[in-house]
Design a protein around this motif. Structure first.
Motif, PDB file in Angstrom:
ATOM      1  N   PRO A 167      47.767  24.267  -0.385  1.00  0.00           N
ATOM      2  CA  PRO A 167      46.696  23.713  -1.173  1.00  0.00           C
ATOM      3  C   PRO A 167      45.875  24.990  -1.693  1.00  0.00           C
ATOM      4  N   TRP A 168      45.653  24.838  -2.939  1.00  0.00           N
ATOM      5  CA  TRP A 168      45.018  26.156  -3.522  1.00  0.00           C
ATOM      6  C   TRP A 168      43.974  26.792  -2.753  1.00  0.00           C
ATOM      7  N   GLY A 169      43.333  25.924  -1.837  1.00  0.00           N
ATOM      8  CA  GLY A 169      41.859  26.514  -1.127  1.00  0.00           C
ATOM      9  C   GLY A 169      42.257  27.361  -0.095  1.00  0.00           C
ATOM     10  N   ILE A 170      43.300  27.301   0.205  1.00  0.00           N
ATOM     11  CA  ILE A 170      43.993  28.194   1.592  1.00  0.00           C
ATOM     12  C   ILE A 170      43.896  29.508   1.242  1.00  0.00           C
ATOM     13  N   ALA A 182      30.464  23.443  -2.486  1.00  0.00           N
ATOM     14  CA  ALA A 182      31.810  23.333  -2.968  1.00  0.00           C
ATOM     15  C   ALA A 182      32.044  23.989  -4.507  1.00  0.00           C
ATOM     16  N   THR A 183      33.253  24.481  -4.343  1.00  0.00           N
ATOM     17  CA  THR A 183      33.621  25.338  -5.597  1.00  0.00           C
ATOM     18  C   THR A 183      34.706  24.721  -6.032  1.00  0.00           C
ATOM     19  N   ASP A 184      35.082  25.095  -7.390  1.00  0.00           N
ATOM     20  CA  ASP A 184      36.460  24.545  -7.837  1.00  0.00           C
ATOM     21  C   ASP A 184      37.446  25.741  -8.114  1.00  0.00           C
ATOM     22  N   GLN A 185      38.563  25.453  -8.583  1.00  0.00           N
ATOM     23  CA  GLN A 185      39.580  26.520  -8.786  1.00  0.00           C
ATOM     24  C   GLN A 185      38.998  27.705  -9.727  1.00  0.00           C
ATOM     25  N   ASN A 186      38.070  27.549 -10.556  1.00  0.00           N
ATOM     26  CA  ASN A 186      37.656  28.803 -10.924  1.00  0.00           C
ATOM     27  C   ASN A 186      36.498  29.615 -10.492  1.00  0.00           C
ATOM     28  N   ASN A 187      36.389  29.077  -9.279  1.00  0.00           N
ATOM     29  CA  ASN A 187      35.106  29.777  -8.356  1.00  0.00           C
ATOM     30  C   ASN A 187      33.883  29.355  -9.141  1.00  0.00           C
ATOM     31  N   GLN A 188      33.627  28.200  -9.773  1.00  0.00           N
ATOM     32  CA  GLN A 188      32.571  27.521 -10.314  1.00  0.00           C
ATOM     33  C   GLN A 188      32.059  26.591  -9.293  1.00  0.00           C
ATOM     34  N   ARG A 189      30.778  26.377  -9.458  1.00  0.00           N
ATOM     35  CA  ARG A 189      30.422  25.244  -8.351  1.00  0.00           C
ATOM     36  C   ARG A 189      30.784  23.886  -8.815  1.00  0.00           C
ATOM     37  N   ALA A 190      31.041  23.145  -7.782  1.00  0.00           N
ATOM     38  CA  ALA A 190      31.563  21.694  -8.361  1.00  0.00           C
ATOM     39  C   ALA A 190      30.306  21.225  -8.585  1.00  0.00           C
ATOM     40  N   THR A 191      30.162  20.477  -9.602  1.00  0.00           N
ATOM     41  CA  THR A 191      28.934  19.965 -10.301  1.00  0.00           C
ATOM     42  C   THR A 191      28.066  18.988  -9.246  1.00  0.00           C
ATOM     43  N   GLU A 216      24.106  27.845   2.333  1.00  0.00           N
ATOM     44  CA  GLU A 216      24.329  29.422   3.137  1.00  0.00           C
ATOM     45  C   GLU A 216      25.819  29.856   2.958  1.00  0.00           C
ATOM     46  N   ILE A 217      26.700  29.202   2.389  1.00  0.00           N
ATOM     47  CA  ILE A 217      27.900  29.873   2.171  1.00  0.00           C
ATOM     48  C   ILE A 217      28.878  28.650   1.237  1.00  0.00           C
ATOM     49  N   SER A 218      29.972  29.001   0.460  1.00  0.00           N
ATOM     50  CA  SER A 218      30.762  28.406  -0.230  1.00  0.00           C
ATOM     51  C   SER A 218      32.329  28.254   0.124  1.00  0.00           C
ATOM     52  N   ALA A 219      32.850  27.045  -0.427  1.00  0.00           N
ATOM     53  CA  ALA A 219      34.293  27.020  -0.041  1.00  0.00           C
ATOM     54  C   ALA A 219      34.993  25.909  -1.042  1.00  0.00           C
ATOM     55  N   PRO A 220      36.009  25.959  -1.188  1.00  0.00           N
ATOM     56  CA  PRO A 220      36.750  25.012  -2.088  1.00  0.00           C
ATOM     57  C   PRO A 220      36.488  23.588  -1.917  1.00  0.00           C
ATOM     58  N   GLY A 221      36.153  22.797  -2.763  1.00  0.00           N
ATOM     59  CA  GLY A 221      35.937  21.556  -2.465  1.00  0.00           C
ATOM     60  C   GLY A 221      36.064  20.534  -3.618  1.00  0.00           C
ATOM     61  N   ALA A 222      37.123  20.811  -4.605  1.00  0.00           N
ATOM     62  CA  ALA A 222      37.483  20.229  -5.827  1.00  0.00           C
ATOM     63  C   ALA A 222      38.933  20.203  -5.904  1.00  0.00           C
ATOM     64  N   GLY A 223      39.375  19.079  -5.807  1.00  0.00           N
ATOM     65  CA  GLY A 223      40.670  18.702  -5.979  1.00  0.00           C
ATOM     66  C   GLY A 223      41.555  19.270  -4.779  1.00  0.00           C
ATOM     67  N   ILE A 224      41.100  18.918  -3.666  1.00  0.00           N
ATOM     68  CA  ILE A 224      41.793  19.643  -2.372  1.00  0.00           C
ATOM     69  C   ILE A 224      42.739  18.570  -1.559  1.00  0.00           C
ATOM     70  N   ASN A 283      37.628  15.085  -3.647  1.00  0.00           N
ATOM     71  CA  ASN A 283      36.613  16.012  -3.935  1.00  0.00           C
ATOM     72  C   ASN A 283      35.364  15.770  -3.071  1.00  0.00           C
ATOM     73  N   GLY A 284      34.519  16.979  -2.704  1.00  0.00           N
ATOM     74  CA  GLY A 284      33.607  16.954  -2.097  1.00  0.00           C
ATOM     75  C   GLY A 284      33.122  18.135  -1.204  1.00  0.00           C
ATOM     76  N   THR A 285      31.876  18.323  -0.875  1.00  0.00           N
ATOM     77  CA  THR A 285      31.407  19.119   0.083  1.00  0.00           C
ATOM     78  C   THR A 285      32.153  18.974   1.421  1.00  0.00           C
ATOM     79  N   SER A 286      32.455  17.801   1.538  1.00  0.00           N
ATOM     80  CA  SER A 286      33.166  17.363   2.871  1.00  0.00           C
ATOM     81  C   SER A 286      34.468  18.114   2.902  1.00  0.00           C
TER      82      SER A 286
END
Ligand SMILES: [Ca+2]
Ligand SMILES: [Ca+2]
Length: 379
Positions: free
Chosen positions: A103-106, A282-291, A300-308, A321-324
């Motif tokens: 998965p792209w987030g790894i 949560a961020t997306d594949q473009n390192n943007q904040r997931a809306t 405090e910190i960010s990590a992939p959370g869109a299309g995981i 999708n989610g900060t989960s």
């Protein structure tokens, strides 16, 4: 005489290209390949012999079906195919193993680099406070080491039954097994513990979450992942979160999915908002904040959370999708870094993750930025 010479020359010029073509063709026909030959009726080695198949050309003979594996030139295979006592002749094609998706987030959190360097979270215990984990999932079963349910009713008392799917998905992002199937998690050899504090409908209570935190402290967990939260603070939840942190556990939680497009409101939920808990955006594949990702000073910190893509019950996979989905990336990275630097306290580990995160923008939106495993390991 002149006529004869001319005629001979003509014959040569006409034959030469033809001979070359024949030679090529002949070469191809003499090239042997492996075939599976199935007889219509019992195996007949005599029949094979008639086609020039010698004993040493037979690689394997099956017992249960009249099938032999043989080495043959292509033209002989074609001839065999047409014989009335032969059911089929097929080339023994190479079968490749089923591929595993990364998965792209790894790799985005440098989880793949850390795995390649030997940091798989091996020996680190991660409690997944969620809807349970389907431990029969072939991509999780090797890593699920135990669990507890805070529910007593028959539908919800088994921590390894996840009627919702959320907990199984979160668990896969932390530690899906690195094998030939499905997906891989960040910390692919971490120990997972299914702490079922949310029922099969995905809901629970602050008292139940507190009980899950207490179980995690009592059972020697290193990291707690809480991909859950509410908008209301709770004295009991704060007390137990603080206690876990004071006892040396790293406590990671989803910031919440209440963000707006502008990212300018203060919507981080609890328990993420507590000082003792790491709030993950949560961020997306473009390192943007997931809306949808909650914003505010507590991020405090960010990590992939869109299309995981991750594991779901009954040997399935799905993209959520989610900060989960972001929180378990941080829990997985923390497991990798803790394996690499076991002398660190939870406070030191937390500071290290924050110091080595990749800045992405405003702190209310991204906190310290994108969590980075190798950067933390190499610092
Ligand atoms: Ca896998
Ligand atoms: Ca916090």
């Amino acid at each position: 005489m002149r006529h004869l010479l001319l005629a001979l020359l003509l014959v040569f010029t006409m034959l030469l290209p033809g001979q070359a073509a024949f030679a090529q063709n002949n070469f191809a026909q003499n090239e042997t390949k492996e075939y599976l030959v199935s007889f219509d009726g019992p195996s007949q080695k005599g029949l094979l012999k008639a086609f020039g198949v010698e004993e040493e050309d037979i690689i394997h003979e099956f017992n249960l079906l009249p099938v032999v594996q043989v080495e043959l030139p292509e033209n002989k295979a074609r001839g065999l195919k047409n014989h009335p006592h032969i059911k089929f002749v097929e080339e023994n094609a190479e079968v490749t193993k089923l591929a595993q998706n990364v998965p792209w987030g790894i790799p985005r959190v440098q989880g793949t680099d850390a795995q390649n360097a030997g940091y798989t979270g091996n020996g680190v215990k991660v409690a997944i406070l969620d809807t349970g984990i389907d431990r029969s999932h072939p991509d999780l079963t090797a890593n699920v080491q135990g669990g507890h349910s805070v529910f007593t009713d028959s539908a919800n008392r088994d921590p390894f039954f996840d009627g919702d799917g959320h907990g199984t998905h979160v668990a896969g992002t932390v530690a899906a097994v690195n094998n030939d199937i499905g997906v891989v998690g960040v910390a692919s050899e971490a120990d997972l513990y299914a702490v079922k504090v949310l029922n099969n409908a995905g809901s629970g209570s602050y008292a139940g979450i507190a009980e899950g935190i207490e179980w995690s402290i009592n059972n020697g967990m290193d990291i707690i992942n809480m991909s859950l939260g509410g908008s209301q603070s709770s004295a009991i939840l704060k007390e137990f979160s603080d206690l876990a942190y004071a006892e040396g556990l790293l406590v990671v939680a989803a910031a919440g999915n209440s963000g707006n497009r502008g990212g300018n409101n203060d919507t981080v939920g609890y328990p993420a908002k507590y000082e003792s808990v790491i709030a993950v955006a949560a961020t997306d594949q473009n390192n943007q904040r997931a809306t949808f990702s909650s914003t505010g000073p507590a991020v405090e910190i960010s990590a992939p959370g869109a299309g995981i893509l991750s594991t779901t019950p009954n040997n399935n996979y799905a993209s959520f999708n989610g900060t989960s989905m972001a929180s378990p990336h941080v829990a997985g990275v923390a497991a990798q870094v803790w394996q690499a630097k076991p002398h660190l306290s939870n406070v030191e580990l937390r500071n290290l993750l924050n110091d080595t995160a990749l800045p992405l923008g405003g702190s209310n939106q991204f906190g310290n930025g994108l969590v980075q495993s190798m950067a933390a390991i190499q610092q």
